[in-house]
Every structure is written in structure tokens, then in C-alpha cells.
Design a protein around this motif. Structure first.
Motif, PDB file in Angstrom:
ATOM      1  N   ILE A  20       0.852  -1.194   0.000  1.00  0.00           N
ATOM      2  CA  ILE A  20       0.000   0.000   0.000  1.00  0.00           C
ATOM      3  C   ILE A  20       0.883   1.239   0.000  1.00  0.00           C
ATOM      4  N   GLY A  21       0.739   2.018  -1.066  1.00  0.00           N
ATOM      5  CA  GLY A  21       1.612   3.169  -1.272  1.00  0.00           C
ATOM      6  C   GLY A  21       2.642   2.823  -2.328  1.00  0.00           C
ATOM      7  N   LEU A  22       2.478   3.341  -3.536  1.00  0.00           N
ATOM      8  CA  LEU A  22       3.363   2.980  -4.648  1.00  0.00           C
ATOM      9  C   LEU A  22       4.319   4.109  -5.009  1.00  0.00           C
ATOM     10  N   GLY A  23       4.758   4.816  -3.984  1.00  0.00           N
ATOM     11  CA  GLY A  23       5.799   5.820  -4.190  1.00  0.00           C
ATOM     12  C   GLY A  23       7.144   5.141  -4.377  1.00  0.00           C
ATOM     13  N   ARG A  24       8.210   5.862  -4.154  1.00  0.00           N
ATOM     14  CA  ARG A  24       9.550   5.330  -4.410  1.00  0.00           C
ATOM     15  C   ARG A  24       9.840   4.068  -3.612  1.00  0.00           C
ATOM     16  N   PHE A  25       9.541   4.083  -2.315  1.00  0.00           N
ATOM     17  CA  PHE A  25       9.827   2.920  -1.473  1.00  0.00           C
ATOM     18  C   PHE A  25       8.895   1.760  -1.800  1.00  0.00           C
ATOM     19  N   GLY A  26       7.590   2.018  -1.798  1.00  0.00           N
ATOM     20  CA  GLY A  26       6.621   0.953  -2.017  1.00  0.00           C
ATOM     21  C   GLY A  26       6.773   0.285  -3.370  1.00  0.00           C
ATOM     22  N   SER A  27       6.969   1.071  -4.420  1.00  0.00           N
ATOM     23  CA  SER A  27       7.101   0.487  -5.757  1.00  0.00           C
ATOM     24  C   SER A  27       8.377  -0.328  -5.884  1.00  0.00           C
ATOM     25  N   SER A  28       9.458   0.123  -5.241  1.00  0.00           N
ATOM     26  CA  SER A  28      10.721  -0.623  -5.300  1.00  0.00           C
ATOM     27  C   SER A  28      10.596  -1.965  -4.592  1.00  0.00           C
ATOM     28  N   VAL A  40       1.836  -9.855  -6.073  1.00  0.00           N
ATOM     29  CA  VAL A  40       1.780  -8.557  -5.389  1.00  0.00           C
ATOM     30  C   VAL A  40       0.628  -7.721  -5.914  1.00  0.00           C
ATOM     31  N   MET A  41      -0.234  -7.298  -4.995  1.00  0.00           N
ATOM     32  CA  MET A  41      -1.254  -6.289  -5.317  1.00  0.00           C
ATOM     33  C   MET A  41      -0.751  -4.947  -4.799  1.00  0.00           C
ATOM     34  N   GLY A  42      -0.710  -3.962  -5.690  1.00  0.00           N
ATOM     35  CA  GLY A  42      -0.333  -2.620  -5.289  1.00  0.00           C
ATOM     36  C   GLY A  42      -1.565  -1.743  -5.163  1.00  0.00           C
ATOM     37  N   ILE A  43      -1.618  -0.950  -4.094  1.00  0.00           N
ATOM     38  CA  ILE A  43      -2.760  -0.054  -3.876  1.00  0.00           C
ATOM     39  C   ILE A  43      -2.247   1.361  -3.627  1.00  0.00           C
ATOM     40  N   ASP A  44      -2.840   2.319  -4.296  1.00  0.00           N
ATOM     41  CA  ASP A  44      -2.496   3.716  -4.065  1.00  0.00           C
ATOM     42  C   ASP A  44      -3.706   4.565  -4.437  1.00  0.00           C
ATOM     43  N   LYS A  45      -3.842   5.712  -3.801  1.00  0.00           N
ATOM     44  CA  LYS A  45      -4.951   6.612  -4.124  1.00  0.00           C
ATOM     45  C   LYS A  45      -4.658   7.462  -5.352  1.00  0.00           C
ATOM     46  N   ASP A  46      -3.390   7.467  -5.783  1.00  0.00           N
ATOM     47  CA  ASP A  46      -2.969   8.268  -6.937  1.00  0.00           C
ATOM     48  C   ASP A  46      -3.126   7.436  -8.214  1.00  0.00           C
ATOM     49  N   ALA A  47      -4.046   7.846  -9.070  1.00  0.00           N
ATOM     50  CA  ALA A  47      -4.327   7.096 -10.306  1.00  0.00           C
ATOM     51  C   ALA A  47      -3.111   7.025 -11.216  1.00  0.00           C
ATOM     52  N   GLU A  48      -2.299   8.070 -11.233  1.00  0.00           N
ATOM     53  CA  GLU A  48      -1.118   8.087 -12.096  1.00  0.00           C
ATOM     54  C   GLU A  48      -0.110   7.019 -11.667  1.00  0.00           C
ATOM     55  N   LEU A  49       0.100   6.889 -10.358  1.00  0.00           N
ATOM     56  CA  LEU A  49       1.021   5.869  -9.864  1.00  0.00           C
ATOM     57  C   LEU A  49       0.496   4.459 -10.150  1.00  0.00           C
ATOM     58  N   VAL A  50      -0.794   4.287  -9.967  1.00  0.00           N
ATOM     59  CA  VAL A  50      -1.406   2.980 -10.231  1.00  0.00           C
ATOM     60  C   VAL A  50      -1.221   2.608 -11.700  1.00  0.00           C
ATOM     61  N   ILE A  83       2.309  -4.597   3.387  1.00  0.00           N
ATOM     62  CA  ILE A  83       3.371  -3.614   3.610  1.00  0.00           C
ATOM     63  C   ILE A  83       2.787  -2.229   3.400  1.00  0.00           C
ATOM     64  N   VAL A  84       2.858  -1.403   4.424  1.00  0.00           N
ATOM     65  CA  VAL A  84       2.372  -0.023   4.333  1.00  0.00           C
ATOM     66  C   VAL A  84       3.569   0.862   4.019  1.00  0.00           C
ATOM     67  N   GLY A  85       3.651   1.305   2.769  1.00  0.00           N
ATOM     68  CA  GLY A  85       4.790   2.116   2.353  1.00  0.00           C
ATOM     69  C   GLY A  85       4.414   3.544   2.055  1.00  0.00           C
ATOM     70  N   ASP A  89       2.722  10.952   4.958  1.00  0.00           N
ATOM     71  CA  ASP A  89       1.425  11.226   5.570  1.00  0.00           C
ATOM     72  C   ASP A  89       1.191  10.233   6.706  1.00  0.00           C
ATOM     73  N   MET A  90       1.593  10.639   7.914  1.00  0.00           N
ATOM     74  CA  MET A  90       1.496   9.731   9.044  1.00  0.00           C
ATOM     75  C   MET A  90       0.060   9.321   9.324  1.00  0.00           C
ATOM     76  N   SER A  91      -0.871  10.254   9.198  1.00  0.00           N
ATOM     77  CA  SER A  91      -2.273   9.956   9.460  1.00  0.00           C
ATOM     78  C   SER A  91      -2.777   8.845   8.546  1.00  0.00           C
ATOM     79  N   SER A  92      -2.511   8.966   7.236  1.00  0.00           N
ATOM     80  CA  SER A  92      -2.960   7.940   6.285  1.00  0.00           C
ATOM     81  C   SER A  92      -2.289   6.602   6.563  1.00  0.00           C
ATOM     82  N   SER A  93      -1.015   6.662   6.917  1.00  0.00           N
ATOM     83  CA  SER A  93      -0.278   5.434   7.217  1.00  0.00           C
ATOM     84  C   SER A  93      -0.896   4.703   8.402  1.00  0.00           C
ATOM     85  N   LEU A  94      -1.175   5.429   9.481  1.00  0.00           N
ATOM     86  CA  LEU A  94      -1.706   4.803  10.687  1.00  0.00           C
ATOM     87  C   LEU A  94      -3.155   4.354  10.498  1.00  0.00           C
TER      88      LEU A  94
END
Length: 231
Positions: A20-28, A40-50, A83-85, A89-94
Motif C-alpha cells: 500500500i503506497g506505490l511511491g519510491r519505497f513501495g514500488s521498489s 503482489v497487489m499494489g494499492i495507491d490513491k494516486d491514479a497516475e502511480l497505479v 506492507i504499508v509504504g 502522511d502519518m495519518s494515512s499510514s496509521l
């Protein structure tokens, strides 16, 4: 960085993982897990990253990971590991972590960017917390000293490292140099130029230029790697 953290994940071959979270860390991490044979299922709220990672992962979904009903509909509860990557955004992570605990995921990893974040994550239900920036900084610092070629450090300060054979071991067998007794470090094996890796025994002779794979507390490995005294 991804290789460092995937080495920590005690996943069985073929286990399914949701990242969850396909930024630099999560996608790697997700890509590394795919290469290791995991679904692996990847989840992100950003359509561009998905969209960017849709062809590289088993599946990639745009969704709100803090909504337990959405996550349940996606079948996240059926995954063995999560994996929460999520970035900074600490709030979204927690909140995502709370969703995963409600879904009773048995193995949850959380990327934390502060000690406070990590402590809260553990209290909420994270089974493992990693600190990529801090851990990588420590790793680079060790490598810059020139004493270690590579190393992996675990949570309790125990490490496995590849080092140049210290002068204190040159032209001696491990029985004679008594590395474990003098330094509290175990020599697991040696690699000599143009030769195969060799598991170490008491009769293994260490020569100048050999590379050693050693295990022990990081501080003790550092001391051993820098030892020059001819015992």
C-alpha cells in the motif's frame, strides 16, 4: 534500498503480498517481491502511480486504503502479508494500519519516517516497523569507512557482513587466530579471488586478500574488521 528490506521479509515462496503506497519505497519493494516470485497487489490513491505500475505488478488498484469496506471488497483480507509504504502522511499510514488490523492480516510491515510514527504503529498493531532513511544512512556510513564491503543489520544489533580479511588473521587458520574468542565474531565463510565460496572450518587458512563473511554484533564486527594486531 529495496533489496535491503526484501531480505528482511520472512516470506515463503509464492506468498501473496499487498503493498500500500506505490511511491519510491513501495514500488521498489513491490518490484523486488515480484522478482522473488510473489504475487503482489499494489494499492495507491494516486491514479497516475497505479497506471505506472499496473503492468509490473500482479495487479494495481486505485483505492482509499483507510476504508475498511473498500479494502475488504478488494480481497485484502485474503493476503498473507501487507506492507504499508505510504510516504510522509502519518495519518494515512496509521489509518491504513488500523484497517489492516481490523481485517486481521497476520503479518503487517510499516514504513516509518520518525521514531514517534514507528512507536505508534507498533502500539496499533504493526508486526514490523522499518526506517528506510535511517537504516540506509547507517548502512552507507559503515560502508564509507572502508571496513565493510556489505552488511545487513537486524533489529537486535546482530549483523552479517562481508569484509576484507583483517591483518590479524593473515596466514593463520581460524583455530590459531581464535577470532570468536578474541573478537566475539563468527567467520561463516571465505571467498578467494577466482575460487568458489568456501564455508569456514577451524582448519580454514586465511590469506591476505581474502573476503570473509562474518556474523555477530555490529560493534564487534567493526572492531574485528579494523584489527591489525598480529596475534
Amino acid at each position: 534500498m529495496a533489496r535491503l528490506f526484501t531480505e528482511q521479509f520472512a516470506f515463503s515462496a509464492g506468498d501473496s503480498v499487498v503493498v500500500i503506497g506505490l511511491g519510491r519505497f513501495g514500488s521498489s519493494v513491490a518490484q523486488s517481491l515480484i522478482r522473488l516470485g510473489h504475487d503482489v497487489m499494489g494499492i495507491d490513491k494516486d491514479a497516475e502511480l497505479v497506471q505506472r505500475w499496473s503492468n509490473a505488478l500482479t495487479c494495481a488498484v486505485q483505492a482509499d486504503s483507510t476504508d475498511v469496506n473498500v479494502m475488504r471488497q478488494l480481497g485484502v483480507a485474503d493476503f498473507s502479508h501487507a506492507i504499508v509504504g505510504i510516504g510522509t502522511d502519518m495519518s494515512s499510514s496509521l489509518m491504513t494500519l488500523m484497517t489492516l488490523t481490523e481485517l486481521e492480516i497476520k503479518d503487517i510491515w510499516v514504513k516509518a519516517f520518525t521514531a514517534e510514527h514507528g512507536q505508534i504503529a507498533q502500539r496499533i498493531g504493526a508486526h514490523h516497523v522499518v526506517y528506510p532513511e535511517a537504516d540506509m544512512g547507517a548502512r552507507v556510513a559503515h560502508l564509507i569507512t572502508g571496513r565493510m564491503i556489505d552488511f545487513i543489520e537486524f533489529d537486535d544489533g546482530f549483523a552479517i557482513a562481508r569484509i576484507h580479511a583483517p591483518a590479524s588473521t593473515h596466514n593463520k587458520t581460524l583455530l590459531v587466530s581464535r577470532v570468536r574468542e578474541h573478537f566475539g565474531v563468527t567467520v561463516v565463510g571465505i571467498k578467494r579471488a577466482n575460487e568458489e565460496f568456501e564455508h569456514a572450518t577451524a582448519t580454514t587458512l586465511i590469506q591476505p586478500g581474502d573476503l570473509l563473511v562474518v556474523s555477530g554484533l555490529t560493534s564487534k564486527i567493526e572492531h574485528f574488521a579494523g584489527s591489525t594486531e598480529k596475534r
